[in-house]
Design an enzyme around this catalytic site. Sequence first.
Site, PDB file in Angstrom:
ATOM      1  N   HIS A 508       0.815  -1.220   0.000  1.00  0.00           N
ATOM      2  CA  HIS A 508       0.000   0.000   0.000  1.00  0.00           C
ATOM      3  C   HIS A 508       0.850   1.271   0.000  1.00  0.00           C
ATOM      4  O   HIS A 508       0.325   2.371  -0.180  1.00  0.00           O
ATOM      5  CB  HIS A 508      -0.931   0.006   1.212  1.00  0.00           C
ATOM      6  CG  HIS A 508      -2.223   0.725   0.983  1.00  0.00           C
ATOM      7  ND1 HIS A 508      -2.507   1.425  -0.170  1.00  0.00           N
ATOM      8  CD2 HIS A 508      -3.333   0.859   1.750  1.00  0.00           C
ATOM      9  CE1 HIS A 508      -3.714   1.952  -0.102  1.00  0.00           C
ATOM     10  NE2 HIS A 508      -4.239   1.630   1.071  1.00  0.00           N
ATOM     11  N   ASP A 512      -2.303   2.151  -4.670  1.00  0.00           N
ATOM     12  CA  ASP A 512      -3.560   2.531  -4.029  1.00  0.00           C
ATOM     13  C   ASP A 512      -4.613   1.459  -4.269  1.00  0.00           C
ATOM     14  O   ASP A 512      -4.552   0.701  -5.246  1.00  0.00           O
ATOM     15  CB  ASP A 512      -4.055   3.870  -4.577  1.00  0.00           C
ATOM     16  CG  ASP A 512      -3.156   5.022  -4.165  1.00  0.00           C
ATOM     17  OD1 ASP A 512      -2.504   4.911  -3.098  1.00  0.00           O
ATOM     18  OD2 ASP A 512      -3.093   6.017  -4.908  1.00  0.00           O
TER      19      ASP A 512
END
Length: 535
Positions: A508, A512
């Site tokens: 992450h 995204d």
Amino acid sequence: MSTDVIMPQMGESIFEGTLTKWLKKTGERVEKDEPLFEISTDKVDAEIPSPVAGVLAEIKVPEGATVQINCVVAVVSEDGSPAAVAAIAAPSPALAQALTQAAPQVPQVPVVMPQMGESITEGTITKWLKQAGERVEKDEPLFEISTDKVDAEIPSPVAGVLAEIKVPEGATVQINTVVALISEDGSAAAVAAATVPPPAPSQALPKVAPLAAPQVVPQAPLADPQAGDGRLRPSPRSSPLVRRIAKENHLDLTRIAGTGAGGRITKEDVLSSLSGQGAEIAAPPASAPQAPLPAPEVPQMQQQVQPLTRMRAIIAQRMVESKQISPHVHTVYKVDMTRIVRLREREKARFEQQNGVKLTYMPFIAAAIVEALAKFPIVNASLRDGSIHYHRGIHLGIAVALEWGLIVPVVKNAEERSFLGLARAIADLASRARSKKLTPEEAEGSTFTLTNSGIFGDEFSMPIINQPNSAILSISGLNKEPVVLTDAEGNDTIAIRSMQHFCLGFDHRLIDGADACKFMSEFKRKLEGWDKQIG
């Protein structure tokens, strides 16, 4: 103590060197890293330093001689006293006679721990495939090793008889360490000469240069349940598969007689024991005095402690590192594979007959992933040194489960391959991974990884990223399910469809959630609307 000095390898393509000049004479003092002799090869002329400080006790190769790499050219005594040098230069009469007789008859070739890649500095010998005294052919597998990158079978460099095993199974040694000697004269006399008894304990024993002595990783000893005096018996030699079977069935391996080489317990020994037909190690006579045994803490099962294999230790380290490096997020998509299932059933016989490779689901999935990665290159990128590195090629890592661990061979430049090319590459890499034929270069450099836990029947799993990748796709089981289908007019029907879960694990920091979902939607669309030729 004495140290063997070997002809070094001055490059990957260099296999021999000519000793052009000795810079020291027998009996002279030499310091560690001080030039000892000069060599000439196809590529370079170089001065070779002494691996240790001491006295040059023996010169085995004269000036002008050309010998193969790793051949012992000299012996340096680390005890520089005249007595130590004399002891090496003048062995006992019986030993001197044996060596004199053997020298002209038994040319011996050293077998070394190979370097399986530029970053590999050591390896663990996991299994000897030949025993001392057995015949071995050139390029025939001689022993198995495990390194940071791969498990591999190492072939014999020459044909002959395995005269001596210098490093036992389970030992971890540095590259270029001499692990065995092969006599190129396979006669009984040659083998006998090669096994001349070693010097008495008072004599200095040589160690391998220029690297450290073998570091044996011992197995933890197990308490002998039949020994009342607190004695310990070493845990029996066995494979991870054998130990797993024994653990699942609560078998005590110390009570099973091994029929394999060196008393190793084989799979057949364990299965025979389970069926009641196997031989057991005899317990001490009933009349033997036995001290009372304390009540066991866990009476229902035998506790064991087994050291981690090298591969398992590396996997454990990499998994912890990945969790510490990357904030993992997972997203799961269910894909209707019915169109591909029907295509495969229709074409698999022709495909295999025409192309010589079985038609599995993996190349369909790999091809769809490649197209999705080309459209969303961020999923194929890596985060390194505070920058995003977009890779020029798509290098697909394909996780392969082995009996002794897990390995990830890599299909390099997958975007340049046709469907048939992907199918062949995946099948070839998986086959050679299981037979320990991979090179280190074939198990590194991935930019995205596929792991297929579905072959074991799981519904879906949440994989750990294979660093330095930023994403990994877990492939789960393919199952028939009732599914609601809606036609163009909005009418719903229920049909039996072949459905499969795919879980994307992603970093992450770099990817995204929106990009991950767009990527998976594209992947799903490619599979459900498959319209490509498969060759």
